[in-house]
Design a protein around this motif. Structure first.
Motif, PDB file in Angstrom:
ATOM      1  N   PHE A 235     -50.875  -6.453 -34.874  1.00 10.41           N
ATOM      2  CA  PHE A 235     -50.476  -5.446 -34.009  1.00 10.41           C
ATOM      3  C   PHE A 235     -51.144  -4.181 -34.571  1.00 10.41           C
ATOM      4  O   PHE A 235     -50.152  -3.046 -34.354  1.00 10.41           O
ATOM      5  CB  PHE A 235     -49.123  -5.199 -34.386  1.00 10.41           C
ATOM      6  N   ARG A 236     -52.713  -4.412 -35.068  1.00  9.34           N
ATOM      7  CA  ARG A 236     -53.655  -3.272 -34.996  1.00  9.34           C
ATOM      8  C   ARG A 236     -54.751  -3.373 -34.246  1.00  9.34           C
ATOM      9  O   ARG A 236     -54.954  -4.314 -33.845  1.00  9.34           O
ATOM     10  CB  ARG A 236     -54.001  -3.800 -36.228  1.00  9.34           C
ATOM     11  N   ARG A 237     -55.211  -2.610 -33.560  1.00  6.08           N
ATOM     12  CA  ARG A 237     -56.220  -2.896 -32.392  1.00  6.08           C
ATOM     13  C   ARG A 237     -57.407  -1.442 -32.862  1.00  6.08           C
ATOM     14  O   ARG A 237     -56.940  -0.345 -32.341  1.00  6.08           O
ATOM     15  CB  ARG A 237     -56.138  -3.028 -31.001  1.00  6.08           C
ATOM     16  N   ALA A 250     -62.428   8.552 -14.157  1.00 10.14           N
ATOM     17  CA  ALA A 250     -63.328   8.053 -13.755  1.00 10.14           C
ATOM     18  C   ALA A 250     -63.143   7.714 -15.593  1.00 10.14           C
ATOM     19  O   ALA A 250     -64.044   8.589 -16.408  1.00 10.14           O
ATOM     20  CB  ALA A 250     -64.961   9.281 -13.256  1.00 10.14           C
ATOM     21  N   ARG A 251     -62.034   6.509 -15.579  1.00  8.07           N
ATOM     22  CA  ARG A 251     -61.736   6.110 -16.938  1.00  8.07           C
ATOM     23  C   ARG A 251     -62.352   4.941 -17.558  1.00  8.07           C
ATOM     24  O   ARG A 251     -62.055   3.833 -16.124  1.00  8.07           O
ATOM     25  CB  ARG A 251     -60.272   6.664 -17.181  1.00  8.07           C
ATOM     26  N   ALA A 252     -62.518   4.576 -18.295  1.00  7.33           N
ATOM     27  CA  ALA A 252     -62.886   3.331 -18.877  1.00  7.33           C
ATOM     28  C   ALA A 252     -62.390   2.947 -20.159  1.00  7.33           C
ATOM     29  O   ALA A 252     -62.979   4.218 -21.101  1.00  7.33           O
ATOM     30  CB  ALA A 252     -64.005   2.478 -18.130  1.00  7.33           C
ATOM     31  N   GLU A 253     -62.154   1.751 -20.974  1.00  4.31           N
ATOM     32  CA  GLU A 253     -61.723   1.388 -22.473  1.00  4.31           C
ATOM     33  C   GLU A 253     -62.110  -0.196 -22.326  1.00  4.31           C
ATOM     34  O   GLU A 253     -61.944  -1.228 -21.608  1.00  4.31           O
ATOM     35  CB  GLU A 253     -60.306   1.904 -22.618  1.00  4.31           C
ATOM     36  N   ARG A 254     -62.603  -0.188 -23.616  1.00  2.00           N
ATOM     37  CA  ARG A 254     -62.465  -1.923 -24.074  1.00  2.00           C
ATOM     38  C   ARG A 254     -61.704  -1.897 -25.740  1.00  2.00           C
ATOM     39  O   ARG A 254     -61.460  -0.940 -25.975  1.00  2.00           O
ATOM     40  CB  ARG A 254     -64.062  -1.545 -24.220  1.00  2.00           C
ATOM     41  N   ALA A 255     -60.736  -3.079 -25.550  1.00  2.00           N
ATOM     42  CA  ALA A 255     -60.228  -2.696 -26.727  1.00  2.00           C
ATOM     43  C   ALA A 255     -61.147  -4.439 -27.894  1.00  2.00           C
ATOM     44  O   ALA A 255     -61.899  -4.974 -27.206  1.00  2.00           O
ATOM     45  CB  ALA A 255     -58.899  -3.264 -27.170  1.00  2.00           C
ATOM     46  N   LEU A 256     -61.079  -3.796 -29.137  1.00  2.00           N
ATOM     47  CA  LEU A 256     -61.164  -4.631 -29.656  1.00  2.00           C
ATOM     48  C   LEU A 256     -60.422  -5.427 -31.032  1.00  2.00           C
ATOM     49  O   LEU A 256     -59.872  -4.086 -31.544  1.00  2.00           O
ATOM     50  CB  LEU A 256     -62.845  -3.625 -30.559  1.00  2.00           C
ATOM     51  N   ALA A 257     -60.856  -6.660 -31.100  1.00  2.00           N
ATOM     52  CA  ALA A 257     -58.807  -7.112 -31.667  1.00  2.00           C
ATOM     53  C   ALA A 257     -59.365  -9.040 -32.255  1.00  2.00           C
ATOM     54  O   ALA A 257     -60.406  -9.277 -30.682  1.00  2.00           O
ATOM     55  CB  ALA A 257     -58.115  -6.733 -31.488  1.00  2.00           C
ATOM     56  N   ARG A 258     -58.648  -9.790 -32.449  1.00  2.00           N
ATOM     57  CA  ARG A 258     -58.189 -10.589 -31.771  1.00  2.00           C
ATOM     58  C   ARG A 258     -57.888 -10.941 -30.660  1.00  2.00           C
ATOM     59  O   ARG A 258     -57.184 -11.081 -30.718  1.00  2.00           O
ATOM     60  CB  ARG A 258     -58.157 -11.781 -33.210  1.00  2.00           C
ATOM     61  N   ARG A 307     -51.442   1.625 -33.665  1.00  2.00           N
ATOM     62  CA  ARG A 307     -50.473   0.612 -33.935  1.00  2.00           C
ATOM     63  C   ARG A 307     -49.980   0.058 -32.408  1.00  2.00           C
ATOM     64  O   ARG A 307     -49.565   0.991 -31.658  1.00  2.00           O
ATOM     65  CB  ARG A 307     -49.407   1.077 -35.131  1.00  2.00           C
ATOM     66  N   VAL A 308     -49.365  -1.204 -32.567  1.00  2.00           N
ATOM     67  CA  VAL A 308     -49.021  -1.213 -31.132  1.00  2.00           C
ATOM     68  C   VAL A 308     -47.637  -2.381 -31.752  1.00  2.00           C
ATOM     69  O   VAL A 308     -47.572  -2.900 -32.876  1.00  2.00           O
ATOM     70  CB  VAL A 308     -50.262  -1.880 -29.947  1.00  2.00           C
ATOM     71  N   VAL A 309     -46.695  -2.252 -30.512  1.00  2.00           N
ATOM     72  CA  VAL A 309     -45.539  -2.867 -30.676  1.00  2.00           C
ATOM     73  C   VAL A 309     -45.585  -4.254 -30.225  1.00  2.00           C
ATOM     74  O   VAL A 309     -45.306  -4.821 -30.922  1.00  2.00           O
ATOM     75  CB  VAL A 309     -43.942  -2.368 -30.030  1.00  2.00           C
ATOM     76  N   SER A 310     -46.363  -4.534 -28.818  1.00  2.00           N
ATOM     77  CA  SER A 310     -47.136  -5.828 -28.782  1.00  2.00           C
ATOM     78  C   SER A 310     -47.547  -5.993 -27.824  1.00  2.00           C
ATOM     79  O   SER A 310     -48.601  -4.948 -27.413  1.00  2.00           O
ATOM     80  CB  SER A 310     -45.545  -6.429 -27.663  1.00  2.00           C
ATOM     81  N   MET A 311     -48.622  -6.943 -27.801  1.00  2.00           N
ATOM     82  CA  MET A 311     -49.905  -7.329 -26.972  1.00  2.00           C
ATOM     83  C   MET A 311     -49.954  -8.540 -26.681  1.00  2.00           C
ATOM     84  O   MET A 311     -49.763 -10.042 -27.021  1.00  2.00           O
ATOM     85  CB  MET A 311     -50.943  -7.177 -27.973  1.00  2.00           C
ATOM     86  N   ARG A 312     -50.720  -8.675 -25.212  1.00  2.00           N
ATOM     87  CA  ARG A 312     -50.678  -9.798 -24.506  1.00  2.00           C
ATOM     88  C   ARG A 312     -52.272  -9.967 -23.760  1.00  2.00           C
ATOM     89  O   ARG A 312     -51.857  -9.083 -22.665  1.00  2.00           O
ATOM     90  CB  ARG A 312     -49.738  -9.980 -23.758  1.00  2.00           C
ATOM     91  N   GLY A 313     -52.792 -10.192 -24.382  1.00  2.00           N
ATOM     92  CA  GLY A 313     -54.749  -9.958 -24.056  1.00  2.00           C
ATOM     93  C   GLY A 313     -54.802  -9.111 -24.099  1.00  2.00           C
ATOM     94  O   GLY A 313     -54.138  -8.618 -25.758  1.00  2.00           O
ATOM     95  N   ASP A 314     -55.339  -7.725 -23.446  1.00  2.00           N
ATOM     96  CA  ASP A 314     -55.984  -6.259 -23.464  1.00  2.00           C
ATOM     97  C   ASP A 314     -54.538  -5.049 -23.293  1.00  2.00           C
ATOM     98  O   ASP A 314     -55.122  -4.314 -22.847  1.00  2.00           O
ATOM     99  CB  ASP A 314     -57.272  -5.908 -23.236  1.00  2.00           C
TER     100      ASP A 314
END
Length: 329
Positions: A235-237, A250-258, A307-314
């Motif tokens: 639960f960290r990314r 005009a916005r974009a983001e990229r998450a780095l995680a397992r 820090r995230v509470v839950s994550m499904r994919g990105d």
């Protein structure tokens, strides 16, 4: 994780009647059914006030009561999670406490790191067992390197849920102990027990941003860090965000995680397989493309540790974020 520890008194070392090996355990998950855990821990704090003061501010002390963990645990109340976050089942609110790490199996011998003085010169109201493994990753491994619970039940078929110890062994800081970074020495010379993360985040990465025609190019390299970033808890990314400065649409983001997926193994059981890991463990470049509307316009960018509470994919429910680096181009 259990290890064999063999201690021989010098007078018995050459004797055929030398004592049998004495086994001692390093710290690890519970449940530890100790009804006196809270009172014993209070006794530790009364004598070791300086270390205890830093521990009380730590995530170890708040392992069970941390609001972010509470939200995550409410979504998935697994015993597996509780065993690490509240190993002292009779006193869960003390989290991962002094007694949890320094007397994990209630032997009465307090685990400590080796030092120059001999055992006969110890002046403590309790027995002390000085073990070199406790000075290394043996003190941390059982709670920071382990498989998914279903994997453990089948003897290791599948992915590891956390693998910080493996990452550390492959890093350029492999010759340093976990404590050398996460338990810096206090003014007295004793090790601090705050295990603070946020003050270390800005030093964890070396970040360089350059402009591309329709976006931004972010070069990331490990900084003062002895494992992948982020590590440990899933639960960290790390999230890289870019947007046109005067037009946040005009916005974009990229998450780095397992990333993982369920697969069926040869026995027909569902297991977790790791299918991707783009965290920062070596130099890498991330391209954020905003499109034609970014041409000739200022771009704001930032790198966030989340820090995230839950994550499904990105897709994640974000609990908190720390900006590690930011700028405008």
């Amino acid at each position: 994780m259990r290890f064999a520890y063999i201690a021989f008194a010098s007078a018995c070392a050459a004797s055929p009647l030398a004592p049998a090996p004495v086994e001692i355990a390093m710290p690890g998950p519970g449940p530890l059914a100790r009804h006196d855990a809270a009172s014993r821990n209070a006794a530790c704090e009364s004598c070791h006030a300086e270390a205890a003061a830093t521990w009380r501010s730590s995530l170890h002390a708040r392992a069970w009561t941390d609001p972010v963990f509470e939200r995550s645990f409410a979504k998935e109340p697994a015993a597996f999670c509780r065993d690490c976050h509240a190993p002292e089942v009779a006193a869960p609110a003390i989290g991962v406490a002094c007694v949890t790490c320094h007397d994990p199996k209630s032997t009465g011998e307090i685990l400590a790191v080796p030092r120059a003085t001999s055992a006969t010169s110890e002046r403590a109201p309790h027995a002390v067992r000085r073990d070199s493994r406790f000075a290394g990753d043996g003190a941390c491994a059982s709670c920071h390197e382990f498989p998914f619970p279903d994997v453990a039940a089948r003897g290791g078929d599948g992915a590891r849920m956390q693998r910080t110890i493996e990452e550390h062994a492959a890093s350029r800081f492999a010759d340093r102990t976990c404590a050398s970074c996460h338990m810096p020495k206090l003014a007295s010379g004793a090790r601090g027990h705050a295990f603070a993360v946020e003050p270390m985040l800005a030093r964890a990465l070396v970040v360089r941003a350059t402009r591309s025609d329709e976006g931004v190019r972010i070069d990331l390299s490990p900084g003062e860090i002895g494992h992948a970033f982020p590590t440990g808890d899933l639960f960290r990314r790390l999230v890289i965000v870019a947007e046109v400065a005067d037009d946040p649409r005009a916005r974009a983001e990229r998450a780095l995680a397992r990333r993982f997926r369920f697969e069926t193994n040869a026995e027909g059981a569902k297991i977790q397989r790791e299918i991707g890991d783009d965290r920062v463990a070596a130099p890498k470049t991330v391209e954020i493309v905003l499109g034609p509307e970014a041409r000739g316009r200022e771009i704001a960018w930032r790198v966030e540790w989340q820090r995230v509470v839950s994550m499904r994919g990105d897709v994640a429910e974000i609990a908190s974020a720390v900006i590690v680096a930011s700028g405008r181009l």
